[in-house]
Design a protein around this motif. Structure first.
Motif, PDB file in Angstrom:
ATOM      1  N   GLY A 216       0.802  -1.212   0.000  1.00 26.85           N
ATOM      2  CA  GLY A 216       0.000   0.000   0.000  1.00 26.85           C
ATOM      3  C   GLY A 216       0.838   1.267   0.000  1.00 26.85           C
ATOM      4  O   GLY A 216       2.044   1.240   0.252  1.00 26.85           O
ATOM      5  N   PRO A 217       0.199   2.416  -0.278  1.00 30.30           N
ATOM      6  CA  PRO A 217       0.932   3.690  -0.394  1.00 30.30           C
ATOM      7  C   PRO A 217       1.670   4.109   0.862  1.00 30.30           C
ATOM      8  O   PRO A 217       2.729   4.730   0.779  1.00 30.30           O
ATOM      9  CB  PRO A 217      -0.177   4.692  -0.750  1.00 30.30           C
ATOM     10  CG  PRO A 217      -1.286   3.870  -1.312  1.00 30.30           C
ATOM     11  CD  PRO A 217      -1.224   2.559  -0.596  1.00 30.30           C
ATOM     12  N   ALA A 218       1.148   3.798   2.044  1.00 35.92           N
ATOM     13  CA  ALA A 218       1.794   4.259   3.281  1.00 35.92           C
ATOM     14  C   ALA A 218       3.196   3.677   3.419  1.00 35.92           C
ATOM     15  O   ALA A 218       4.145   4.393   3.771  1.00 35.92           O
ATOM     16  CB  ALA A 218       0.928   3.876   4.482  1.00 35.92           C
ATOM     17  N   ALA A 219       3.351   2.379   3.138  1.00 38.01           N
ATOM     18  CA  ALA A 219       4.672   1.754   3.227  1.00 38.01           C
ATOM     19  C   ALA A 219       5.620   2.335   2.189  1.00 38.01           C
ATOM     20  O   ALA A 219       6.810   2.529   2.448  1.00 38.01           O
ATOM     21  CB  ALA A 219       4.548   0.242   3.046  1.00 38.01           C
ATOM     22  N   ALA A 220       5.080   2.623   0.996  1.00 42.94           N
ATOM     23  CA  ALA A 220       5.916   3.192  -0.061  1.00 42.94           C
ATOM     24  C   ALA A 220       6.391   4.585   0.314  1.00 42.94           C
ATOM     25  O   ALA A 220       7.528   4.975   0.017  1.00 42.94           O
ATOM     26  CB  ALA A 220       5.137   3.222  -1.375  1.00 42.94           C
ATOM     27  N   LEU A 221       5.539   5.366   0.964  1.00 43.92           N
ATOM     28  CA  LEU A 221       5.947   6.702   1.394  1.00 43.92           C
ATOM     29  C   LEU A 221       7.092   6.635   2.400  1.00 43.92           C
ATOM     30  O   LEU A 221       7.962   7.506   2.428  1.00 43.92           O
ATOM     31  CB  LEU A 221       4.756   7.442   2.006  1.00 43.92           C
ATOM     32  CG  LEU A 221       3.780   8.075   1.012  1.00 43.92           C
ATOM     33  CD1 LEU A 221       2.534   8.553   1.724  1.00 43.92           C
ATOM     34  CD2 LEU A 221       4.439   9.217   0.259  1.00 43.92           C
ATOM     35  N   GLN A 222       7.103   5.604   3.238  1.00 42.54           N
ATOM     36  CA  GLN A 222       8.193   5.438   4.189  1.00 42.54           C
ATOM     37  C   GLN A 222       9.520   5.250   3.467  1.00 42.54           C
ATOM     38  O   GLN A 222      10.545   5.818   3.846  1.00 42.54           O
ATOM     39  CB  GLN A 222       7.906   4.240   5.097  1.00 42.54           C
ATOM     40  CG  GLN A 222       9.014   3.933   6.095  1.00 42.54           C
ATOM     41  CD  GLN A 222       9.255   5.064   7.078  1.00 42.54           C
ATOM     42  OE1 GLN A 222       8.317   5.742   7.493  1.00 42.54           O
ATOM     43  NE2 GLN A 222      10.516   5.281   7.440  1.00 42.54           N
ATOM     44  N   THR A 223       9.507   4.455   2.387  1.00 44.15           N
ATOM     45  CA  THR A 223      10.723   4.262   1.592  1.00 44.15           C
ATOM     46  C   THR A 223      11.146   5.569   0.932  1.00 44.15           C
ATOM     47  O   THR A 223      12.345   5.866   0.821  1.00 44.15           O
ATOM     48  CB  THR A 223      10.507   3.172   0.538  1.00 44.15           C
ATOM     49  OG1 THR A 223      10.206   1.935   1.193  1.00 44.15           O
ATOM     50  CG2 THR A 223      11.745   2.982  -0.325  1.00 44.15           C
TER      51      THR A 223
END
Length: 477
Positions: free
Chosen positions: A259-266
């Protein structure tokens, strides 16, 4: 007196001219050694340029000048000098290939690279070990032409590419780079299973090759083996932890899996990595001035402070990459705020997406990628007329995004115009499942019996669609 005798072309000065030239060559050779050790290539090239007035048809000095211009990243001048060297020594295959390498990798002069490579290929066996590289250069030239987005040469270029790459591979099957680019070209035409064999060969020859590992990641993602793709990407990142192209692929894989939230962390980790590698005290006053005058919106969210920090880092990274890249004018690096903007849109956070797009637009107002995302944001907000105007402007700059404009036209009731745009899109991007799906929708809207065939083609292409386009793998000699 020595200089006068060198410059003089009188027959009775021939011996003195030759002696002076030998002395000057020795001096310039020592100068080249000393300056090269200190990385002063720009100054070296300027010194050698001044020597050209008495170096007519003197290959050694011309060759030194060409190499120094390459090292100084003066690409256009380097190509001109290397072509002059090739005129002096037409039997030397390395000279046209050096010029072709610059044309492909730095200048993107693919037609010029094609002509230079053909010159070497025409030598046949006399080109010796350079013959496989000549065929590789030809294959890359046609592959890049096929990716240009021009309607007429695209299919022919794809057809021409494979024989040259197969020929290069047959001449030198132990060249890992040739095997990798053969696999890449097969992937570009969506022969995913066939691409695995030459790619395995490339990895067996060079197991830690960055491009091969990245291509394997994309191939696995195209087969929807996202977990295996992420494992392969982790292996590549363990060897190349600061490669931002790999990290962007990681963002896309995490978005698909977590999901987008995990990608934003990266994304945040990427920006902090860049900040830790770059000495911000050395940033120019212009960059510091821009970063000071950022107008951050009020997101009305508990994580506002963290988001502001992320976006400031993001914009700083964009500025530093743009300023440090010598190729951004010819082949612009996509602003890194755009992937974050896409993630916000995917997560339904349009205010944050608006901020990313606005800042990217202020930095690169004429980027077709920025205009396309501005159009996408306007479309999500229901501002369809504004979205169409932005898509039109993007297409005027670069022939991509037709499928987006075509689907918007169909959505707003202009079915026939949308169908025409989408037919052009499938001609330009025959492997785009979005373009085929959009064409199917247009045909279905007017009751055409061809719609199911388009939807079936779209499903087949989507089944082999990678997480990011295969074209992100750079094609260089």
């Amino acid at each position: 007196l020595a200089t006068a005798s060198v410059i003089s072309r009188l027959p009775d000065q021939a011996e003195a001219r030759q002696t002076s030239l030998q002395d000057a060559t020795s001096v310039y050779d020592l100068l080249s050694i000393g300056m090269a050790r200190r990385g002063q290539y720009a100054m070296l090239s300027e010194c050698l340029e001044r020597a050209m007035k008495f170096s007519y048809d003197e290959f050694h000095l011309w060759h030194q000048l060409g190499l120094s211009l390459m090292a100084a990243r003066k690409w256009v001048a380097a190509v001109s000098v290397l072509k002059e060297c090739a005129r002096m020594r037409p039997d030397d295959p390395s000279l046209p290939l050096l010029a072709a390498k610059i044309c492909i990798g730095q200048l993107h002069w693919v037609n010029e690279a094609e002509n230079l490579s053909k010159r070497v290929a025409s030598m046949g066996e006399e080109a010796r070990e350079f013959l496989p590289r000549a065929y590789l250069a030809l294959g890359l030239s046609f592959s890049l032409q096929a990716s240009e987005g021009k309607v007429s040469p695209r299919p022919q270029s794809n057809i021409k590419t494979m024989p040259f790459l197969h020929r290069a591979n047959s001449l030198d099957p132990q060249d890992a780079q040739i095997s990798m680019y053969l696999a890449l070209q097969l992937a570009l035409v969506r022969q995913v299973s066939a691409a695995m064999e030459p790619l395995q060969t490339a990895l067996s020859l060079r197991a830690d090759d960055l491009l091969s590992l990245h291509l394997l990641t994309l191939l696995l993602s195209s087969q929807k083996h996202h977990r295996h793709a992420l494992d392969t990407l982790s292996l590549a990142l363990s060897q190349h932890p600061d490669n931002f192209n790999l990290l962007l692929t990681k963002v896309k894989l995490e978005e698909a899996m977590l999901g987008p939230a995990a990608a934003l962390q990266t994304c945040e980790e990427m920006l902090q990595l860049w900040q830790s590698q770059y000495d911000i005290s050395q940033v120019s006053p212009v960059v510091r001035k821009v970063s000071v005058h950022l107008n951050l919106p009020d997101f009305q969210d508990a994580s506002t402070e963290r988001m502001e920090s992320l976006l400031i880092l993001l914009l700083l990274l964009l500025l530093l990459i743009s300023l440090s890249s010598l190729r951004f004018v010819l082949t612009p690096i996509p602003p890194l705020s755009l992937p974050v903007g896409e993630l916000f849109m995917a997560d339904g956070r349009l205010k944050e997406a608006q901020f990313c797009v606005a800042e990217a637009s202020s930095l690169s107002p004429n980027s077709h990628s920025v205009l396309l995302q501005r159009g996408r944001l306007a479309e999500l907000r229901g501002q369809l007329d504004e979205a169409k105007a932005l898509y039109d402007e993007a297409l005027a700059i670069h022939p991509t995004g037709e499928r987006i404009l075509g689907r918007l036209l169909v959505k707003t009731g202009r079915v026939h115009l949308g169908e025409k745009v989408l037919r052009d899109a499938v001609q330009l991007h025959s492997t785009s499942h979005e373009a085929w799906s959009g064409l199917g929708e247009a045909l279905q809207a007017r009751g055409s019996s061809q719609a199911p065939d388009c939807f079936l083609t779209a499903l087949e292409l989507e089944a082999s669609s990678p997480i990011r386009p295969f074209t992100i793998i750079p094609r260089e000699l």
